[in-house]
Structure formats: structure tokens, C-alpha cells
Design an enzyme around this catalytic site. Structure first.
Site, PDB file in Angstrom:
ATOM      1  N   GLU A 214       1.922   4.642   6.365  1.00 14.43           N
ATOM      2  CA  GLU A 214       3.028   4.773   6.862  1.00 14.43           C
ATOM      3  C   GLU A 214       3.386   5.519   5.087  1.00 14.43           C
ATOM      4  O   GLU A 214       3.523   4.509   4.575  1.00 14.43           O
ATOM      5  CB  GLU A 214       4.192   3.549   7.600  1.00 14.43           C
TER       6      GLU A 214
ATOM      7  N   ARG B  94      -6.522  -9.000   5.510  1.00 16.10           N
ATOM      8  CA  ARG B  94      -5.748  -9.242   4.193  1.00 16.10           C
ATOM      9  C   ARG B  94      -6.325  -9.151   3.134  1.00 16.10           C
ATOM     10  O   ARG B  94      -6.568 -10.007   3.232  1.00 16.10           O
ATOM     11  CB  ARG B  94      -4.323  -9.095   4.946  1.00 16.10           C
TER      12      ARG B  94
ATOM     13  N   LYS C 155       5.279  -4.474   0.987  1.00 16.45           N
ATOM     14  CA  LYS C 155       6.356  -3.440   0.629  1.00 16.45           C
ATOM     15  C   LYS C 155       7.484  -3.313   0.278  1.00 16.45           C
ATOM     16  O   LYS C 155       8.363  -3.222  -0.593  1.00 16.45           O
ATOM     17  CB  LYS C 155       6.033  -2.182   1.794  1.00 16.45           C
TER      18      LYS C 155
END
Length: 560
Positions: free
Chosen positions: A37, A263, A273
Site C-alpha cells: 500500500e 513476518r 509503518k
RNA sequence: UGGGGUAUCGCCAAGCGGUAAGGCAACGGGUUUUGAUCCCGUCAUGCGGAGGUUCGAAUCCUCCUACCCCAGCCA
């Protein structure tokens, strides 16, 4: 081939792809995608995702798409899109065709939403967000149906069109899938398909005021692109049922499958983020590409190479089970290995101490020292390093106390010998101090016949680096250290900012050997006995040398 | 105490009933004009716990325990 060499074991994704290839599940195609994104810069975790997705495609003769998952215009921007593309390219990957955008599928997604409405599988809900939350129930408590759940197809069609046309305020209505409000999987309790956001989209402008949710978009995007293996992280496991539900209930052109992997977390750093953005917005660092940031652009500026990042990824096994908390030492190992191979050696004195050679006229090997650019790679050639009457050595490499054991202090002490790297052995003759008692200069004598040679009776304590004061060039050295002093800055209730290392950046005005004046931005060097340094991508210029410390040399001694 | 996951060396991790890979870290030693590199060696009688099945279990069964994810109209 009767090799005893350990073979790297296959990870679960490789196993799955090989099985699919063997059973001809996708007619031999392997299509993956990297779907960021555009709401921030890419970080190490993304680097691994890129490596996995592009790497797998490469490995099995497939392709990998770059797709911007831009379904939430409020947080996204063109700046991030540009930065992401630059990062992926810098890592050395080429995506399949043009970059894709979820937003370019908005028409198709809208059409599919209509399809679900007509099938009686979606409805316009006018519950407020708070009400919807109440109706959703609790983990242990089933939810209850929305009062709008049983609207007619016609009414839903009409209302959804009204949503699209801007007839509702933000939050006043949403399109929901009609699945099961009592499902033990919270994601299946009539999830939101479309929400109203009256904001301009960086790609589609003001064409839409309704935007699809991640769940309603992702699998369909994969299907449109013919993605065969849609790899995401563990937290999406419980979304897989939804992913499959859409793909099964919609006339999509293909049947992609979602696979989840762990992850990657690194200790001593944060990789959310939100937190990275906070560090930038609150000026705790100089920007997304600050060399202390775990962003790809930050690591690049720090002096990491694409190869080092890839070999780091190869070191960390891909696991289907856990998010992994990897030791940054592993990353440091990867960059040291790469730079040890690639980086030419050079000398830089970070804390200069003036040294005067009192018998410079006895320099029987002349004043032009020759040094190999790499100790183990003669093919990298050699360079000339000027020697002169006045030199600089590092303040830390001299100690007046000559009772220090030779084992503990392999540098220069009063009255003893030390070898100047690639040059003469010198002997400390006199220490000059200022009024405050600070050592400001050393008078030394050189030992003739010691360039490239040892002489009987002269036993230097060690080898130290130096630069000619007459020919050396001034340089700004930025010594970076870990941004956080706590191995797990994210842990606990406290603010992660409290764990910021106040000494993560130290600047030195040092002196480098003249050959370094030719360094170009992003050239890496090993400053002998100090570490690996890179000429800053933006601030370094021929008339203003700026080197960033990438990583220090492995040091097994200072801690003892 | 709903659902979905996971527990193997300090960290990551392989292992899929036949007697615990590998990497990082750490620790010894050798080479060395970088206290670097390189080389050589050490590092889980043990696989979250307790039972059970089996000639044999990290692997199968039972019961516990701990941790992670899901209650955004974020992704």
C-alpha cells in the site's frame, strides 16, 4: 556427486509450488505479486517480501507483478508510489509489465459488488460504525443481524447507487457481504465491502467516493492478474476464509490461493509503518531515508547493498509458522560479508593526533608508500599513499602508559614501536602537551628499512592506520549506531521513543588519504581498523567529503 | 472462557515413527603489516509440561500450559 555439503532445505512455499507444477494446477504458470500500500516507505520486512515474491517467480520461471494496493486514498500518495518503485528497482528486480494499481480495477470491483447484491449476498447497511461494532458481537458472543440485512435486491441496488453517487455522508452507509453474523470467525460476520470516503484518490481523482475494503479487493485483484500464489503474512490467516468466499461467489477469471508466512522482525528496531512515520514526522530522524532507518532507502544511504540484503534474506529461513524476531547481528553479518569482498581498503583518521617524524630524512624507502586495495585480492590493484614529515594517527591509538601489556594494547605507547600500516615502523620519542595537559603532538622517529620488511630487534606492538597531514583530505564522518538502545523497543506499555539511543549519530571531522578525494556518492570503502563507510548519496561532493559508517569491523577484543 | 495459529540451543530454523541439519551469536585455537578477513574446533542424551501407544516418539494419541492473530467503515 557424492557431496557431503549440507543442502539448503526447501521451504514450504517451494514445496507447494513444486507440487502445483507437478500436478499442472495452473498450467505450469507461477505468478506472484508484491502488493504494497503506498502509505509509507518500504522497510526490511518488505525487502524480504520482495525477495520472496520476485525470487520465487524467478526460481520457477514465472513472473511477479508490482501492484499498489491503493484502496485507502486517505493515507496514500504519489510520493510513496515513486519511492517504492525506486526501492524495488534498486534491489535489482523487474516487475512483470507495468506497475498495477488496485484502483484500476475499481470498475470491475464495483460490477462484482453489484453481482453480489443481485445474488442476495450483499446489502447496504445504514448502521453507524459504533452500532455495527455492537451488532458484530464479541469473540465469545455471536453477533446479531443488522436491521438492514433483509432489504430487497432492488432497494440495495438503488441504495448502493446512491452511495456511489455521493448521496450519503461518510459513515452513513456501507455495503456489506451477507455471510454469517454468528460465525466464530469474526471476519465472516458480514464484512464491509465498500465504505464512503469523500476524498480525492491519487490515481482516480474524484471519480469515486466509495472505496472497496482490503478484503473485498485483494483476492479479486489477484484473480484479475492471474496470480497463482498470493503470499501474505500470518495475520491474514483468519482472512483466508473470506478471500476464498469472494473468489467462490464471484465470476472471477481465475482461482488464486492465499498462503501465509511469518513476518520478519529485527531486534533493536521498529518496523511498523506507523512508528517509522512517527520517527520522521517528529524529526527524531532526518527523513525516511535517514541512514538509521530500517527502510530500504535508509539502508541504502547507510551503505547496504542490494546483494547484502538478498543474502540476508537467504540466511533467514522462510517459515509458515511464526513471525521471527531476528537478531540485527544477522543483518550486520550480511553487509560485512559483502563489503569485505567488494570494498577497497583505505585509511581514515577520525580523531586526528599530530605526529611529527623527526628523522624524515632517513626515509630510505622514500615518501610514496604503496598499499594493496584489498589484502586478499591482488587483482584489485594498489594505490600510492604519500608519507610525510607530519602525519595524523588516531588519538585512541596512542597511550603514554608503557606499562600496558602488549597483549592488551597493540598500539603506540611512549618509547615503543608501532607499525604504520603499509609504511614504516615508528618509535615514540616525545609527547607534547598543552597547558591543560592534553596531548597535542607526538614526536616520533621512523625506523629505516622497515617498509615491507621487519628488522631484527624492532618489535612493533601492532599496526595502526595514519594519514599524511600534508596530503590528507578533510572529511566529515558520520558514525551511525543503532537507533534504539533496547533490543525490543516495541515491548511493554512504554513509549518506544523512550528507547531511542541518544548516541545514534556522532559526527567527526576526520582526515582521509588523498585517493579518497575521487570517491563518488555511494562508493563503499573499508577504512582499515574502523569499519565500512559509504560516500553519502546526497551530501558527498568532491569538495566536501561526507562518509557514512555502514557498519564497524567485527570486534572481538573491545568487549574483553 | 469463540475461532484461527504456534511451541525444537541466546536468536532464526530443519525435521513428517528409526535414534536432533544448518545459519547467526558465543567460546577455544591457528594464520595475519587491518585486535579484520580466512582456517580449524566446541556449543540440545535434548525437542513447552504430564501421561500413553510402540522394539523404537521431536514426530502418533490424551490431557494440560504458554504465547500470537481476529471484535477498523486500516492493510
Amino acid at each position: 556427486m557424492s557431496d557431503t555439503a549440507p543442502t539448503k532445505s526447501k521451504h514450504f512455499l517451494e514445496t507447494i509450488i513444486e507440487e502445483d507444477l507437478a500436478s499442472n494446477k495452473h498450467e505450469g504458470r507461477v505468478v506472484t505479486r508484491f502488493p504494497p500500500e503506498p502509505n509509507g516507505y518500504l522497510h526490511v520486512g518488505h525487502a524480504r517480501s520482495i525477495w520472496v515474491n520476485f525470487g520465487l517467480a524467478q526460481q520457477y520461471g514465472g513472473v511477479c507483478n508490482l501492484r499498489f494496493d491503493d484502496t485507502n486514498p486517505e493515507k496514500e500518495s504519489q510520493e510513496f508510489i515513486d519511492a517504492i518503485q525506486e526501492d524495488v528497482r534498486w534491489l535489482g528486480y523487474e516487475w512483470n509489465g507495468d506497475a498495477r494499481y488496485a484502483s484500476s480495477y475499481f470498475d470491475k470491483l464495483y460490477e462484482w459488488a453489484l453481482h453480489l447484491i443481485r445474488e442476495g449476498k450483499a446489502y447496504v447497511c445504514e448502521l453507524s460504525a459504533e452500532q455495527a461494532s455492537e451488532y458484530r458481537g464479541w469473540a465469545t458472543k455471536p453477533g446479531k443481524d443488522s436491521p438492514y440485512r433483509e432489504r430487497s435486491v432492488e432497494e440495495n441496488l438503488e441504495l448502493f447507487e446512491k452511495m456511489r453517487a455521493g448521496g450519503f455522508d461518510e459513515g452513513a452507509a456501507s455495503l456489506r457481504a451477507k455471510i454469517d453474523m454468528a460465525s466464530p470467525n469474526m471476519n465472516l460476520r458480514d464484512p464491509i465491502l465498500y465504505r464512503i470516503r469523500k476524498v480525492e484518490h491519487h490515481q482516480t481523482g474524484d471519480k469515486w467516493c466509495i472505496y472497496p475494503s482490503y478484503d473485498f479487493a485483494h483476492g479479486q485483484e489477484d484473480a484479475i492478474e492471474g496470480v497463482t500464489h498470493s503470499i501474505c503474512t500470518l495475520e491474514f490467516q483468519s482472512h483466508r476464509a473470506l478471500y476464498d468466499w469472494f473468489v467462490e461467489n464471484l465470476p472471477v477469471p481465475a482461482r488464486p490461493t492465499q498462503y501465509e508466512m511469518g513476518r520478519l522482525n529485527l531486534n533493536y528496531t521498529v518496523t511498523s509503518k506507523r512508528k517509522l512515520k512517527q520517527l520522521v514526522d517528529e524529526n527524531h530522524v532526518a527523513g525516511w531515508d535517514d541512514p538509521r532507518m530500517p527502510t530500504i532507502s535508509g539502508m541504502r544511504r547507510r551503505g547496504f547493498t542490494p546483494n547484502s540484503l538478498k543474502s540476508f534474506c537467504e540466511m533467514i529461513p522462510v517459515s509458515a509458522k511464526n513471525n521471527s524476531d531476528v537478531d540485527v547481528a544477522q543483518l550486520e553479518k550480511a553487509i560485512r560479508d559483502d563489503l569485505n569482498e567488494q570494498a577497497p581498503r583505505a585509511m581514515c583518521v577520525m580523531n586526528p593526533l599530530k605526529v611529527t617524524v623527526i628523522n624524515i630524512d632517513e626515509a630510505d624507502s622514500g615518501l610514496e608508500m604503496k598499499a594493496a586495495n584489498h589484502p586478499n585480492k591482488p587483482e584489485l590493484g594498489e594505490r600510492v599513499i604519500p608519507f610525510s614529515e607530519t602525519l595524523y594517527i588516531d588519538k585512541a591509538d596512542f597511550n603514554e602508559d608503557n606499562t600496558l601489556s602488549r597483549k592488551k594494547f597493540k598500539r603506540l605507547v611512549s618509547g615503543e614501536y608501532v607499525r604504520l600500516r603499509s609504511a614504516y615502523i615508528i618509535k615514540s620519542e616525545e609527547v607534547i602537551k598543552d597547558d591543560a595537559g592534553e596531548i597535542i603532538e607526538l614526536k616520533v622517529s621512523l625506523v629505516p628499512g622497515t617498509v615491507g620488511e621487519n628488522v631484527e630487534g624492532v618489535k612493533p606492538r601492532g599496526v595502526i592506520h595514519w594519514v599524511s597531514a600534508e596530503n590528507g583530505v578533510k572529511a566529515t564522518i558520520r558514525d551511525y549506531d543503532r537507533l534504539f538502545s533496547d533490543p525490543n523497543p516495541d515491548a511493554g506499555e512504554g513509549d518506544f521513543l523512550a528507547h531511542i539511543n541518544p548516541n545514534s549519530l556522532k559526527e567527526y571531522e576526520g582526515v582521509v588519504e588523498p585517493a579518497l578525494a575521487a570517491a563518488k556518492p555511494e562508493d563503499s570503502f573499508q577504512f582499515e581498523r574502523e569499519g565500512y563507510f559509504v560516500a553519502d548519496r546526497f551530501d558527498h561532493a568532491a569538495d566536501k567529503l561526507v562518509f557514512n559508517k555502514t557498519i564497524g569491523l567485527r570486534d572481538v577484543w573491545s568487549g574483553k
